[in-house]
Scaffold this motif. Structure first.
Motif, PDB file in Angstrom:
ATOM      1  N   LYS A 113      -3.368  -1.053  -7.995  1.00 44.95           N
ATOM      2  CA  LYS A 113      -2.713  -1.001  -6.684  1.00 44.95           C
ATOM      3  C   LYS A 113      -1.640   0.078  -6.620  1.00 44.95           C
ATOM      4  N   ARG A 114      -0.886   0.245  -7.712  1.00 43.93           N
ATOM      5  CA  ARG A 114       0.239   1.188  -7.710  1.00 43.93           C
ATOM      6  C   ARG A 114       0.346   1.880  -9.068  1.00 43.93           C
ATOM      7  N   PHE A 163       3.171   4.402 -11.278  1.00 43.04           N
ATOM      8  CA  PHE A 163       4.497   5.009 -11.383  1.00 43.04           C
ATOM      9  C   PHE A 163       4.452   5.969 -12.559  1.00 43.04           C
TER      10      PHE A 163
END
Length: 86
Positions: free
Chosen positions: A79-80, A82
Motif C-alpha cells: 500500500k505504501r 517510504f
C-alpha cells in the motif's frame, strides 16, 4: 517454514482477539532479508500473505538497504513505501 509459522501466529492472534471481543493486530518486520525472498516458494507465500493483510490485521515492514534488492513480486501488493536517503 519460518514464514508459515509467522502467518500461523498472526492468525492465532487475530482469533484470540475475536474470542475476547477485542481487535488484535500483528506486525511483522523483515530486516535486510532480501536474499531469503529470492526463493520462488517464499515469494509466493509472502505475496499471498500480503494480499490478505487487511483481513488478517497484519502490518508488514520491509527494511532493506536498497529498494531494488527486494524481488519485484513482493512490493506489488504493498500500500505504501517510504524511502530514506542518507
Amino acid at each position: 517454514e519460518t514464514l508459515s509459522k509467522m502467518i500461523e501466529l498472526c492468525e492465532q492472534t487475530k482469533e484470540e482477539g475475536e474470542a475476547e471481543g477485542e481487535i488484535y493486530d500483528s506486525v511483522i518486520i523483515f530486516d535486510d532479508v532480501s536474499e531469503m525472498f529470492r526463493n520462488r516458494a517464499v515469494q509466493l507465500m509472502l505475496v499471498k500473505m500480503l494480499q490478505s493483510l487487511r483481513h488478517e490485521r497484519i502490518t508488514v515492514l520491509f527494511l532493506a538497504q536498497r529498494y531494488m534488492s527486494i524481488p519485484k513480486p513482493i512490493p506489488r501488493p504493498a500500500k505504501r513505501f517510504f524511502q530514506f536517503y542518507f
